[in-house]
Design a protein around this motif. Structure first.
Motif, mmCIF file in Angstrom:
data_model
loop_
_atom_site.group_PDB
_atom_site.id
_atom_site.type_symbol
_atom_site.label_atom_id
_atom_site.label_comp_id
_atom_site.label_asym_id
_atom_site.label_seq_id
_atom_site.Cartn_x
_atom_site.Cartn_y
_atom_site.Cartn_z
ATOM 1 N N LEU A 111 0.811 -1.222 0.000
ATOM 2 C CA LEU A 111 0.000 0.000 0.000
ATOM 3 C C LEU A 111 0.840 1.266 0.000
ATOM 4 C CD1 LEU A 111 -2.673 -1.004 2.684
ATOM 5 C CD2 LEU A 111 -2.695 -1.451 0.234
ATOM 6 N N ARG A 112 2.153 1.136 0.046
ATOM 7 C CA ARG A 112 3.017 2.300 0.275
ATOM 8 C C ARG A 112 3.411 2.992 -1.026
ATOM 9 N NH1 ARG A 112 6.942 -0.231 5.055
ATOM 10 N NH2 ARG A 112 5.226 -0.836 6.448
ATOM 11 N N SER A 113 2.420 3.492 -1.723
ATOM 12 C CA SER A 113 2.658 4.222 -2.965
ATOM 13 C C SER A 113 2.292 5.680 -2.764
ATOM 14 C CB SER A 113 1.819 3.631 -4.100
ATOM 15 O OG SER A 113 1.869 4.459 -5.238
ATOM 16 N N ALA A 150 -7.716 -1.895 -3.172
ATOM 17 C CA ALA A 150 -8.753 -2.788 -3.700
ATOM 18 C C ALA A 150 -8.227 -4.216 -3.811
ATOM 19 C CB ALA A 150 -9.236 -2.288 -5.055
ATOM 20 N N ALA A 151 -7.004 -4.350 -4.299
ATOM 21 C CA ALA A 151 -6.426 -5.688 -4.461
ATOM 22 C C ALA A 151 -6.260 -6.378 -3.115
ATOM 23 C CB ALA A 151 -5.072 -5.583 -5.170
ATOM 24 N N GLY A 152 -5.955 -5.609 -2.065
ATOM 25 C CA GLY A 152 -5.757 -6.193 -0.740
ATOM 26 C C GLY A 152 -7.036 -6.386 0.045
ATOM 27 N N GLY A 153 -8.174 -5.971 -0.525
ATOM 28 C CA GLY A 153 -9.444 -6.160 0.159
ATOM 29 C C GLY A 153 -9.787 -5.083 1.163
ATOM 30 N N GLN A 180 -10.550 -10.852 5.794
ATOM 31 C CA GLN A 180 -10.582 -11.394 7.156
ATOM 32 C C GLN A 180 -9.340 -10.973 7.931
ATOM 33 O OE1 GLN A 180 -13.059 -12.610 8.572
ATOM 34 N NE2 GLN A 180 -14.050 -14.322 7.548
ATOM 35 N N ARG A 181 -8.182 -10.937 7.270
ATOM 36 C CA ARG A 181 -6.951 -10.529 7.958
ATOM 37 C C ARG A 181 -7.029 -9.071 8.395
ATOM 38 N NH1 ARG A 181 -4.563 -14.341 4.293
ATOM 39 N NH2 ARG A 181 -4.341 -12.786 2.642
ATOM 40 N N THR A 182 -7.823 -8.282 7.689
ATOM 41 C CA THR A 182 -8.031 -6.883 8.091
ATOM 42 C C THR A 182 -8.995 -6.788 9.260
ATOM 43 O OG1 THR A 182 -7.711 -6.182 5.799
ATOM 44 C CG2 THR A 182 -8.796 -4.628 7.257
#
Length: 995
Positions: free
Chosen positions: A382-384, A395-398, A532-534
């Motif tokens: 996410l570090r962009s 979005a890709a990471g949910g 779920q991990r979030t």
């Protein structure tokens, strides 16, 4: 062809091609300079394809006029023969008056648009550095910069690059320009350059590779002393170099300015030193920096000067950026900052503010950055620094729904394209949508809106702004964010060992089993596992804030397994209000609500709907139930459908009760326990009334079609009639019927009895749901009497045989289902009995007191503690209800307020009438509410009814949480119950027994 005919034809063609001033265009086309182009239809088509054909033609005339004689022919030939060049040149001229001015001043710069090779399509910093290589002073740098800008704009307006690529190219050109400006400054002061290493860090849009055509270029300067140099003098030298660089870019000359260089994002802002050492920067960030400064550093990128020093700076500050979310009140601070920006927009501009206003670019950027800072601590993808790249990674990471991300991406691109085209026109720094019709028309056409450019532009802009605002509110103010931000980094992505330790620390009784649940929920690389991990690190804490964390986690796994392939489930928990916290509270509060949910998992959607926890009224429920019965093939299917409605609504009521009792961030604790009791009582009563109405309709349809031979009504008694049902209460009822005209009384009686038997059979069919038992034992003659009587039979019995206790029982009678007119006639029949004229005689009062005393001695279960039995114990429900009912029977004939089936309402009217003093009324009300809540709590916790506190420690603790007692305070809860009911019993002794 010449003369009027030709002019008329040309005039029409010019109108068709989008010219708004065809007369002027005709005059320009007749100029000698355009003789070689005048009759070329291809040129006219190309002009008509531009954002503003009039502007493009005028710019072309100026450019041709400015050409040296020997090059004019070359320009016109190239214009006619090379379509890519023609489209690029005219596209720029039709979009940017400022770049047309530049071409008029530098007529040979059109040649920068001729090249059309693959390498030219997406140039990077190296290509731009080549374009600026000949610049040796500030003036020549400005000219070279505009020449490069010309090529970027040409690719943009022709659609060769999309908006994100254009923004990246502008950022790369800014990088090359900063390097060139620093080189000029160093050449001008070689002695200064020799004393220090200086690095330029781009911030904001330049750092994020998403620069505008005209924007401040935010920078931070970091310097180090060259070995052997004096530190003080070296930092002064670095400051002079940085200041010179800023002047080169920012000063306005005949060639305009490049853009302002803004160094106000540095430590201490404009009050701090322009240049600091790396250690000085770090000391500031570690001790003094505010939340917004770390948010700004998210886009930091080394762009010019000493590359090693720049890399050291980024490496040093990056960990601080990804620790910022751990600061106290981080999420509320960022949210507050965004609101402050909106509040500071002048009222006259807020509706035109494309960048800062509601639904503008900042709404997207702030939402994305907040999610990055919270979740990027544990997820490096996410570090962009780029908003769109980060949005794609979220979005890709949910972390964001794919549909939401796609809508935000689309809206952001449109709004940025609007911003680009607005600025491109005069190369001025503005974010306001123009008001002038001509400007709006050009803007709309530049975005491909050709049918009705102004109307279509406003429509599209408002549509995208509305989407942005809605999603900003949904994502930016997501309750889950603040909860995630409060977790320590190691708690976000749990290794098995770390998870086991944390589970034990949180109070899970079986950490090994809990860990197995976690592994099952988060295993794999699927989107479901990512979401779920979030969710789980936060949910674990919410489960732990209950009496039984293990049950909460187990329930969550079961619900997740049941709904795992349902796309909306995890999205709901991640995105919608307090849905996740509500679910955690419900799943960990006891057995009843989770059991109901597991039999109807789709009911979890209730927890994400702001209106979802509000109970449905009886009319709404009865309409739904009767419609379901009407669709069923037989009576069993009908009652199964009715039970489905009852199951869902019981869950709604239980969830609202639990959340109102515990409270969440979005749903604070209900301050009035009495309001919770009333809400549950009314909701369960309405639900059971609708259920009985459905069973009645199913029974009638099965045996008689649409109409029973006798009119039939169900009268609610006891807690049912009093709207005071708990989750596990039976429904006390009386059945009354009246033969229809022309129907034999015996036939009517047989039909009435058969329908009652069928209703009871249907409601007693085996089910895993909490049963609805119909109890008709309060009927005349009790179990020995007929189940159903006519109105006349009731009248005859009550006139001749009725006992005092039967009149007292009728105080709660209220029609609940069936024929409403017949129900009303029954009430009219019994009113004189339950509210006897002139009240009760002394004998009747003595009889009621004797009955109550006998009930206390005979009906209390053997071994039960009379100080803790909620129904029959000291100061419990029975004590309060009999006291209130005595006053109703004594004074109801003269006080209409006492003619109610509801205990608390009757108590309030008795107090208002002066029958019960205020303190004593309050004591009775408090005890009744507490005893009712204890019974509700026991049912919620154990999944089966009970009138005393549970003996199991976890169950007792769960009852305590429901009643507002934290961990370790169950003893205080029991003491409070005994104290409150003891006081109530003292009032009962005085008011009921006359002690």
């Amino acid at each position: 062809m010449t003369g009027p005919g030709r002019r008329s034809s040309t005039f029409s063609r010019l109108l068709r091609h989008g010219f708004t001033d065809p007369s002027r265009a005709e005059r320009l086309l007749d100029l000698p300079e355009l003789a070689a182009l005048r009759d070329d239809s291809v040129l006219l088509d190309a002009l008509g394809a531009t954002a503003d054909p009039d502007l493009a033609l005028h710019g072309l005339v100026r450019l041709v006029e400015a050409q040296p004689e020997d090059e004019r022919q070359t320009l016109t030939t190239t214009l006619l023969s090379a379509k890519p060049f023609r489209d690029r040149l005219l596209g720029v001229l039709g979009s940017s008056e400022a770049l047309a001015d530049h071409l008029a001043r530098h007529p040979r710069d059109w040649q920068a648009l001729v090249t059309y090779e693959a390498a030219d399509l997406h140039p990077g910093v190296a290509e731009f550095e080549q374009g600026l290589a000949e610049a040796v002073d500030p003036l020549s740098l400005r000219v070279a910069y505009r020449r490069c800008l010309l090529a970027i704009a040409a690719r943009d307006v022709c659609g060769t690059t999309h908006v994100a690529q254009t923004a990246a190219e502008l950022a790369d050109l800014a990088t090359a320009t900063l390097r060139a400006a620093l080189a000029i400054a160093r050449t001008a002061a070689p002695a200064d350059a020799a004393q220090c290493r200086l690095a330029v860090i781009a911030m904001g849009k330049c750092g994020g590779h998403e620069l505008n055509y005209v924007s401040d270029v935010d920078v931070i300067f970091v310097a180090e002393v060259v070995e052997g140099a004096d530190e003080g003098k070296a930092m002064q030298a670095a400051t002079r170099l940085a200041s010179h660089l800023m002047r080169i870019c920012s000063e306005t000359t005949v060639e305009g300015s490049i853009w302002p260089v803004d160094a106000n994002l540095r430590p201490e802002g404009r009050n701090g030193p322009l240049v600091r050492t790396l250690s000085s920067h770090l000391a500031y960030y570690q001790r003094w920096a505010k939340t917004w400064e770390f948010q700004a550093l998210l886009k930091a990128r080394a762009v010019a000067g000493d590359p090693e020093l720049g890399a050291e700076y980024i490496e040093a500050v990056s960990p601080l950026v990804w620790q910022a979310a751990e600061r106290e009140n981080f999420v509320p601070d960022v949210q507050k900052m965004r609101r402050r920006v909106v509040d500071n927009i002048p009222a006259a501009q807020i509706d035109r503010e494309l960048k800062l206003g509601p639904g503008g670019l900042r709404d997207v950027e702030f939402a994305v950055q907040l999610l990055q800072l919270v979740h990027g601590r544990s997820d490096a993808t996410l570090r962009s620094g780029s908003t769109l790249d980060a949005l794609g990674a979220l979005a890709a990471g949910g972390y964001v729904g794919r549909a939401d991300a796609a809508q935000l991406d689309d809206a952001y691109r449109f709004l940025r394209a609007m911003e680009h085209r607005i600025q491109l026109y005069r190369l001025r720094r503005t974010h306001l949508v123009p008001e002038d019709e001509t400007d709006l028309r050009r803007l709309g056409r530049s975005l491909g809106l050709r049918t009705d450019p102004v109307a279509d532009l406003n429509k599209e802009w408002r549509r995208h702004a509305s989407v942005v605002r809605r999603l900003h509110e949904k994502i930016f103010y997501r309750p889950l964010l603040d909860a995630v931000a409060q977790l320590a980094p190691g708690e976000i992505r749990l290794s098995p060992q770390a998870a086991g330790q944390r589970l034990e620390a949180l109070g899970y009784a079986d950490p090994a089993a809990a860990l197995r649940h976690l592994e099952a929920l988060t295993a794999g690389m699927s989107r479901k596992a990512a979401i779920q991990r979030t969710l789980l690190p936060v949910l674990l804490g919410w489960f732990a804030d209950s009496a039984d964390p293990d049950a909460g986690l187990l329930g969550f796994r079961k619900v997740s397994d049941a709904l795992g392939k349902t796309p909306w489930y995890l999205r709901l928990l991640r995105d919608e209000g307090a849905a996740a916290e509500n679910l955690a509270r419900v799943l960990s509060a006891g057995r009843l609500a989770p059991d109901l949910l597991l039999r109807a998992p789709e009911a979890v959607a209730i927890l994400g709907d702001p209106e979802g926890l509000k109970p449905r009224g009886r009319d709404h429920l009865e309409q739904e139930v009767l419609a379901a019965v009407g669709r069923a093939d037989d009576a069993e299917q009908a009652v199964a459908a009715v039970r489905g409605v009852r199951r869902r609504e019981l869950f709604r009521t239980a969830a609202a009760d639990l959340i109102g009792s515990y409270g969440t961030e979005d749903n604070p604790r209900e301050p009035d326990p009495g309001a919770l009791v009333d809400r549950v009582g009314n909701a369960v009563t309405d639900l059971n009334a609708a259920t009985i109405a459905g069973a009645l309709r199913a029974a009638v349809r099965a045996g008689w079609g649409e109409e029973l031979p006798t009119r039939f009504a169900v009268i609610g008694m006891g807690r049912f009639g009093g709207h005071e049902l708990g989750y596990g209460s039976d429904a006390d009822v009386l059945f009354v019927h009246q033969p229809r005209e022309g129907v034999d009384e015996q036939e009517a009686a047989r039909a009435a009895n058969r329908v009652v038997e069928e209703m009871r059979r249907l409601l007693q069919l085996p089910t895993a749901d909490p049963p609805l038992l119909i109890d008709a034992d309060l009927r005349p003659e009790g179990k020995s009497g007929p189940l159903v009587r006519t109105l006349g039979s009731y009248e005859a019995y009550y006139r001749r045989w009725s006992l005092v206790w039967e009149a007292q029982a009728l105080l709660r009678a209220e029609p609940m289902a069936g024929d409403p007119e017949l129900g009303a006639r029954f009430v009219e029949l019994i009113d004189p009995l339950r509210y006897p004229m002139e009240g009760l005689g002394e004998d009747a009062v003595r009889e009621i007191r004797k009955l109550k005393a006998r009930m206390e001695s005979e009906r209390l279960p053997r071994g039960a503690d009379p100080t803790l039995h909620a129904k029959l114990g000291r100061g419990g429900l029975s004590d309060v209800e009999w006291t209130v009912q005595l006053f109703q029977m004594q004074h109801g004939w003269e006080l209409p307020g006492l003619r109610t089936t509801r205990t608390r309402e009757a108590l309030a009217h008795a107090h208002a009438a002066g029958l019960i003093p205020g303190d004593e009324a309050q004591i009775l009300d408090e005890a009744w509410v507490l005893a009712t809540r204890v019974r509700n709590a026991v049912m919620l916790v154990r999944g089966r009814p009970g009138d005393t506190f549970p003996s199991d420690g976890r169950e007792l603790a769960a009852v305590g949480r429901y009643l507002g007692y934290g961990p370790g305070h169950v003893g205080e809860m029991v003491d409070d119950y005994r104290r409150i009911t003891r006081r109530a019993r003292a009032v009962v002794e005085e008011l009921f027994y006359g002690a």
